[in-house]
Design a protein around this motif. Structure first.
Motif, PDB file in Angstrom:
ATOM      1  N   PRO A 125      45.902 -23.898  -0.807  1.00 50.31           N
ATOM      2  CA  PRO A 125      47.110 -24.691  -1.066  1.00 50.31           C
ATOM      3  C   PRO A 125      48.253 -24.166  -0.206  1.00 50.31           C
ATOM      4  CG  PRO A 125      46.767 -23.111  -2.822  1.00 50.31           C
ATOM      5  CD  PRO A 125      45.560 -23.028  -1.927  1.00 50.31           C
ATOM      6  N   ARG A 126      49.223 -25.026   0.022  1.00 49.14           N
ATOM      7  CA  ARG A 126      50.370 -24.616   0.841  1.00 49.14           C
ATOM      8  C   ARG A 126      51.105 -23.434   0.201  1.00 49.14           C
ATOM      9  NH1 ARG A 126      54.606 -28.398   3.937  1.00 49.14           N
ATOM     10  NH2 ARG A 126      55.834 -26.714   4.805  1.00 49.14           N
ATOM     11  N   HIS A 127      51.318 -23.508  -1.103  1.00 44.81           N
ATOM     12  CA  HIS A 127      51.979 -22.430  -1.848  1.00 44.81           C
ATOM     13  C   HIS A 127      51.290 -22.292  -3.190  1.00 44.81           C
ATOM     14  CE1 HIS A 127      55.398 -22.302   0.907  1.00 44.81           C
ATOM     15  NE2 HIS A 127      55.427 -23.616   0.847  1.00 44.81           N
ATOM     16  N   LYS A 157      57.344 -31.239  -3.927  1.00 49.77           N
ATOM     17  CA  LYS A 157      56.245 -32.103  -4.326  1.00 49.77           C
ATOM     18  C   LYS A 157      55.359 -32.402  -3.128  1.00 49.77           C
ATOM     19  CE  LYS A 157      59.287 -33.736  -7.828  1.00 49.77           C
ATOM     20  NZ  LYS A 157      60.370 -34.599  -8.083  1.00 49.77           N
ATOM     21  N   HIS A 204      65.259 -28.281  -2.400  1.00 44.52           N
ATOM     22  CA  HIS A 204      64.006 -28.401  -1.675  1.00 44.52           C
ATOM     23  C   HIS A 204      63.085 -29.366  -2.390  1.00 44.52           C
ATOM     24  CE1 HIS A 204      65.087 -24.979   0.806  1.00 44.52           C
ATOM     25  NE2 HIS A 204      65.477 -24.369  -0.291  1.00 44.52           N
ATOM     26  N   ASP A 242      42.796 -33.230  -0.376  1.00 40.54           N
ATOM     27  CA  ASP A 242      43.463 -32.448   0.666  1.00 40.54           C
ATOM     28  C   ASP A 242      44.493 -31.524   0.014  1.00 40.54           C
ATOM     29  OD1 ASP A 242      44.619 -31.372   2.916  1.00 40.54           O
ATOM     30  OD2 ASP A 242      45.714 -33.192   3.450  1.00 40.54           O
ATOM     31  N   TRP A 243      44.204 -30.247   0.035  1.00 42.90           N
ATOM     32  CA  TRP A 243      45.087 -29.265  -0.582  1.00 42.90           C
ATOM     33  C   TRP A 243      46.145 -28.737   0.385  1.00 42.90           C
ATOM     34  CZ3 TRP A 243      44.700 -26.812  -5.527  1.00 42.90           C
ATOM     35  CH2 TRP A 243      43.685 -27.328  -6.336  1.00 42.90           C
ATOM     36  N   SER A 244      46.101 -29.110   1.653  1.00 46.31           N
ATOM     37  CA  SER A 244      46.933 -28.468   2.668  1.00 46.31           C
ATOM     38  C   SER A 244      48.431 -28.610   2.425  1.00 46.31           C
ATOM     39  CB  SER A 244      46.580 -28.991   4.060  1.00 46.31           C
ATOM     40  OG  SER A 244      46.877 -30.367   4.156  1.00 46.31           O
ATOM     41  N   GLU A 245      48.860 -29.669   1.762  1.00 50.82           N
ATOM     42  CA  GLU A 245      50.278 -29.841   1.455  1.00 50.82           C
ATOM     43  C   GLU A 245      50.570 -29.637  -0.030  1.00 50.82           C
ATOM     44  OE1 GLU A 245      52.948 -30.229   3.490  1.00 50.82           O
ATOM     45  OE2 GLU A 245      51.466 -29.751   5.018  1.00 50.82           O
ATOM     46  N   ARG A 246      49.592 -29.223  -0.758  1.00 55.15           N
ATOM     47  CA  ARG A 246      49.727 -29.085  -2.205  1.00 55.15           C
ATOM     48  C   ARG A 246      50.387 -27.754  -2.557  1.00 55.15           C
ATOM     49  NH1 ARG A 246      49.302 -32.887  -6.021  1.00 55.15           N
ATOM     50  NH2 ARG A 246      47.996 -33.805  -4.439  1.00 55.15           N
ATOM     51  N   ARG A 247      51.322 -27.828  -3.460  1.00 56.03           N
ATOM     52  CA  ARG A 247      51.898 -26.629  -4.057  1.00 56.03           C
ATOM     53  C   ARG A 247      51.284 -26.500  -5.444  1.00 56.03           C
ATOM     54  NH1 ARG A 247      54.638 -29.520  -0.125  1.00 56.03           N
ATOM     55  NH2 ARG A 247      56.209 -28.246   0.856  1.00 56.03           N
TER      56      ARG A 247
END
Length: 132
Positions: free
Chosen positions: A92-94, A6, A3, A51-56
């Motif tokens: 965050p995403r995760h 990043k 997976h 933008d934290w929406s795709e941040r792990r």
């Protein structure tokens, strides 16, 4: 195969575990330590990444007591819980949270299972346990 996790933000990157995680992730991992951002400051954390929406996030940072008596200080321990709350507020995403064995009592049976770990301790261990 595998997976792509990043982009990843690793808190506590200047620590022992954080340094190893950054090295293992390689390109695409952004490490921050206390010199880069106060994780208790919600505005500073919000400004860290637009933008934290795709941040792990792999959260390894902690305010570790400097003395044995500091481990029993409830107020100091709550700072660790607050860091996670500030990070989660950015959505965050995760979020992966790592703790330590200090959250468990010496008389807990090993390996510790979540459903029989006993009551949380006070101070540092209690705040880390409540965060889990």
């Amino acid at each position: 195969m595998g997976h792509d996790l990043k982009p990843v933000l690793v808190t506590g990157a200047s620590g022992y575990l954080g340094g190893h995680v950054i090295a293992a992730l390689g390109d695409g991992a952004q490490g921050i330590g206390s010199a880069n951002c106060d994780l208790l400051d919600a505005a500073a954390v919000a400004d860290l990444i637009p933008d934290w929406s795709e941040r792990r996030v792999i959260h390894l940072a902690a305010q570790v007591p400097k003395t044995a008596t500091g481990y029993a200080d409830d107020e100091a321990g709550e700072a660790n819980l607050r860091m996670v709350e500030v990070l989660l507020a950015q959505r965050p995403r995760h979020l992966i949270f790592a703790s330590s064995m200090t959250v468990y009592r010496a008389d807990d049976p090993m390996p510790v299972r979540e459903d029989n770990a006993g009551p949380p301790a006070r101070g540092y261990a209690g705040s880390k346990r409540r965060t889990e």
